[in-house]
Design a protein around this motif. Structure first.
Motif, PDB file in Angstrom:
ATOM      1  N   ALA A 193       0.836  -1.207   0.000  1.00  0.00           N
ATOM      2  CA  ALA A 193       0.000   0.000   0.000  1.00  0.00           C
ATOM      3  C   ALA A 193       0.868   1.254   0.000  1.00  0.00           C
ATOM      4  CB  ALA A 193      -0.931  -0.002   1.204  1.00  0.00           C
ATOM      5  N   ALA A 194       1.939   1.247   0.790  1.00  0.00           N
ATOM      6  CA  ALA A 194       2.830   2.408   0.831  1.00  0.00           C
ATOM      7  C   ALA A 194       3.587   2.562  -0.487  1.00  0.00           C
ATOM      8  CB  ALA A 194       3.805   2.282   1.992  1.00  0.00           C
ATOM      9  N   ARG A 211      -1.029  -1.488  10.205  1.00  0.00           N
ATOM     10  CA  ARG A 211      -2.245  -0.669  10.246  1.00  0.00           C
ATOM     11  C   ARG A 211      -3.339  -1.370  11.036  1.00  0.00           C
ATOM     12  NH1 ARG A 211       0.240   0.425   5.637  1.00  0.00           N
ATOM     13  NH2 ARG A 211      -0.523  -1.307   4.404  1.00  0.00           N
ATOM     14  N   GLU A 212      -4.174  -0.555  11.649  1.00  0.00           N
ATOM     15  CA  GLU A 212      -5.325  -1.087  12.374  1.00  0.00           C
ATOM     16  C   GLU A 212      -6.413  -1.484  11.388  1.00  0.00           C
ATOM     17  OE1 GLU A 212      -6.633   1.811  15.155  1.00  0.00           O
ATOM     18  OE2 GLU A 212      -4.648   2.105  16.009  1.00  0.00           O
ATOM     19  N   LYS A 213      -7.365  -2.248  11.867  1.00  0.00           N
ATOM     20  CA  LYS A 213      -8.521  -2.612  11.041  1.00  0.00           C
ATOM     21  C   LYS A 213      -9.332  -1.356  10.737  1.00  0.00           C
ATOM     22  CE  LYS A 213      -8.856  -7.278  11.151  1.00  0.00           C
ATOM     23  NZ  LYS A 213      -9.020  -8.076   9.994  1.00  0.00           N
TER      24      LYS A 213
END
Length: 161
Positions: A15-16, A78-80
């Motif tokens: 994603a990054a 990352r969090e949900k």
């Protein structure tokens, strides 16, 4: 793991890397469009092209930094996703788009304000809607009357001569 030490147990953050690619693509479009600008010879040194090139350079630096951090696995996990707040904000945007044409700027933007506040967990709609209405009406008044800019008018804005 210390702050500057790469996390070797994780693979690169896809994603990054995508975000880095997107930043680089935006910078490329800015550079391309700026290079197509016709600039009078008198403005050839420091003209309207300077600032877009500075922005593009900053985006390139951000893209490189993001890609390096992603490749090294330095982004925290990352969090949900919490879809409830996102749906409130998206609903506010849709509400504003639907209301702007016939209800005007103040009412449409008040709905966006109230729904966004609800998405961030602030107060019930009956409290945030009047606050948003006052704020958006003040903004409409400043832009419409003070700066002579055209914003959508509705029944509330038509009350002002």
């Amino acid at each position: 793991m210390s702050l500057g030490e790469p996390n070797l147990s994780r693979r690169p953050d896809g994603a990054a890397l995508f975000i880095a690619l997107l930043l680089a693509a935006i910078a490329a479009v800015i550079i391309w469009q700026t290079s197509m600008m016709r600039v009078p010879p008198i403005q050839a040194r420091v003209g309207p092209q300077v600032f877009p090139y500075v922005i593009a350079g900053g985006l390139i630096l951000l893209a490189i930094g993001t890609a390096l951090s992603a490749w090294r696995g330095q982004f925290p996990a990352r969090e949900k996703d919490n879809y409830g707040p996102m749906l409130w904000i998206i609903g506010g945007l849709i509400g504003q788009m639907l209301l702007l044409g016939w209800a005007g700027f103040s009412i449409g933007t008040a709905v966006l304000f109230a729904f966004t506040a609800k998405g961030f967990g602030r107060g019930p709609l009956w409290q945030t809607l009047p606050i948003g209405l006052v704020l958006s009406f003040v903004i409409w008044f400043i832009f419409s009357r003070g700066l002579q800019l055209s914003l959508p008018m509705g029944p509330l804005e038509r009350l002002i001569p």
